[in-house]
Design a protein around this motif. Structure first.
Motif, PDB file in Angstrom:
ATOM      1  N   TYR A 104       0.836  -1.196   0.000  1.00 28.76           N
ATOM      2  CA  TYR A 104       0.000   0.000   0.000  1.00 28.76           C
ATOM      3  C   TYR A 104       0.875   1.252   0.000  1.00 28.76           C
ATOM      4  N   PRO A 105       0.408   2.303  -0.647  1.00 25.45           N
ATOM      5  CA  PRO A 105       1.136   3.570  -0.586  1.00 25.45           C
ATOM      6  C   PRO A 105       1.172   4.089   0.854  1.00 25.45           C
ATOM      7  N   LEU A 106       2.239   4.777   1.213  1.00 27.70           N
ATOM      8  CA  LEU A 106       2.384   5.265   2.587  1.00 27.70           C
ATOM      9  C   LEU A 106       1.240   6.174   3.018  1.00 27.70           C
ATOM     10  N   HIS A 107       0.687   6.955   2.113  1.00 22.66           N
ATOM     11  CA  HIS A 107      -0.396   7.857   2.508  1.00 22.66           C
ATOM     12  C   HIS A 107      -1.693   7.102   2.817  1.00 22.66           C
ATOM     13  N   ARG A 108      -1.748   5.813   2.507  1.00 21.89           N
ATOM     14  CA  ARG A 108      -2.926   4.996   2.826  1.00 21.89           C
ATOM     15  C   ARG A 108      -2.646   4.006   3.949  1.00 21.89           C
ATOM     16  N   SER A 109      -1.496   4.113   4.564  1.00 15.46           N
ATOM     17  CA  SER A 109      -1.105   3.180   5.621  1.00 15.46           C
ATOM     18  C   SER A 109      -1.236   3.836   6.993  1.00 15.46           C
ATOM     19  N   LYS A 110      -1.353   3.015   7.992  1.00 14.84           N
ATOM     20  CA  LYS A 110      -1.410   3.488   9.371  1.00 14.84           C
ATOM     21  C   LYS A 110      -0.327   2.790  10.165  1.00 14.84           C
ATOM     22  N   THR A 111       0.181   3.470  11.166  1.00 13.77           N
ATOM     23  CA  THR A 111       1.161   2.890  12.076  1.00 13.77           C
ATOM     24  C   THR A 111       0.447   2.516  13.358  1.00 13.77           C
ATOM     25  N   ILE A 112       0.643   1.302  13.805  1.00 18.43           N
ATOM     26  CA  ILE A 112       0.040   0.833  15.053  1.00 18.43           C
ATOM     27  C   ILE A 112       1.165   0.617  16.060  1.00 18.43           C
ATOM     28  N   HIS A 113       1.039   1.239  17.214  1.00 20.98           N
ATOM     29  CA  HIS A 113       2.013   1.084  18.282  1.00 20.98           C
ATOM     30  C   HIS A 113       1.417   0.154  19.340  1.00 20.98           C
ATOM     31  N   LEU A 114       2.089  -0.946  19.604  1.00 19.04           N
ATOM     32  CA  LEU A 114       1.661  -1.870  20.655  1.00 19.04           C
ATOM     33  C   LEU A 114       2.488  -1.579  21.895  1.00 19.04           C
ATOM     34  N   VAL A 115       1.805  -1.356  23.002  1.00 24.13           N
ATOM     35  CA  VAL A 115       2.484  -0.973  24.230  1.00 24.13           C
ATOM     36  C   VAL A 115       2.062  -1.914  25.342  1.00 24.13           C
ATOM     37  N   ARG A 116       3.027  -2.382  26.104  1.00 23.80           N
ATOM     38  CA  ARG A 116       2.740  -3.203  27.265  1.00 23.80           C
ATOM     39  C   ARG A 116       3.292  -2.492  28.486  1.00 23.80           C
ATOM     40  N   HIS A 117       2.504  -2.398  29.534  1.00 28.02           N
ATOM     41  CA  HIS A 117       2.996  -1.735  30.740  1.00 28.02           C
ATOM     42  C   HIS A 117       3.879  -2.689  31.534  1.00 28.02           C
ATOM     43  N   ALA A 118       4.752  -2.137  32.330  1.00 29.03           N
ATOM     44  CA  ALA A 118       5.615  -2.939  33.201  1.00 29.03           C
ATOM     45  C   ALA A 118       4.836  -3.339  34.447  1.00 29.03           C
ATOM     46  N   GLN A 119       5.413  -4.234  35.229  1.00 26.24           N
ATOM     47  CA  GLN A 119       4.730  -4.731  36.423  1.00 26.24           C
ATOM     48  C   GLN A 119       4.532  -3.613  37.441  1.00 26.24           C
ATOM     49  N   GLY A 120       3.313  -3.487  37.907  1.00 23.87           N
ATOM     50  CA  GLY A 120       2.984  -2.503  38.932  1.00 23.87           C
ATOM     51  C   GLY A 120       2.578  -3.199  40.217  1.00 23.87           C
ATOM     52  N   VAL A 121       2.479  -2.418  41.278  1.00 18.20           N
ATOM     53  CA  VAL A 121       2.081  -2.953  42.579  1.00 18.20           C
ATOM     54  C   VAL A 121       0.724  -3.647  42.474  1.00 18.20           C
ATOM     55  N   HIS A 122      -0.164  -3.102  41.637  1.00 22.99           N
ATOM     56  CA  HIS A 122      -1.497  -3.683  41.498  1.00 22.99           C
ATOM     57  C   HIS A 122      -1.432  -5.094  40.905  1.00 22.99           C
ATOM     58  N   ASN A 123      -0.433  -5.362  40.047  1.00 25.68           N
ATOM     59  CA  ASN A 123      -0.294  -6.705  39.489  1.00 25.68           C
ATOM     60  C   ASN A 123       0.058  -7.723  40.566  1.00 25.68           C
TER      61      ASN A 123
END
Length: 66
Positions: free
Chosen positions: A10-29
């Motif tokens: 696909y041409p770049l102007h028709r593409s999307k970037t998806i950022h996958l983020v995972r949080h680190a371990q917190g006290v609540h975990n």
């Protein structure tokens, strides 16, 4: 017009970037593993990171680049 940039399927102007983020371990975990009702605690709404969570954030393996 060919800019010389390989755009793939696909041409770049028709593409999307998806950022996958995972949080680190917190006290609540940690507390939530011991007692599932701890996840509903108002005190843990904005929980701090555990020492392991800080190690995860600093680890170069924690960040994945595509």
């Amino acid at each position: 017009m060919n800019s010389g940039i390989c755009e793939g399927i696909y041409p770049l102007h028709r593409s999307k970037t998806i950022h996958l983020v995972r949080h680190a371990q917190g006290v609540h975990n940690v507390l939530g593993e011991k007692d599932h009702s701890a996840y509903m605690s108002d005190e843990l709404f904005d929980a701090h990171l555990t020492p392991l969570g800080w190690e995860q954030v600093r680890s170069p393996l924690y960040v994945i680049f595509f």
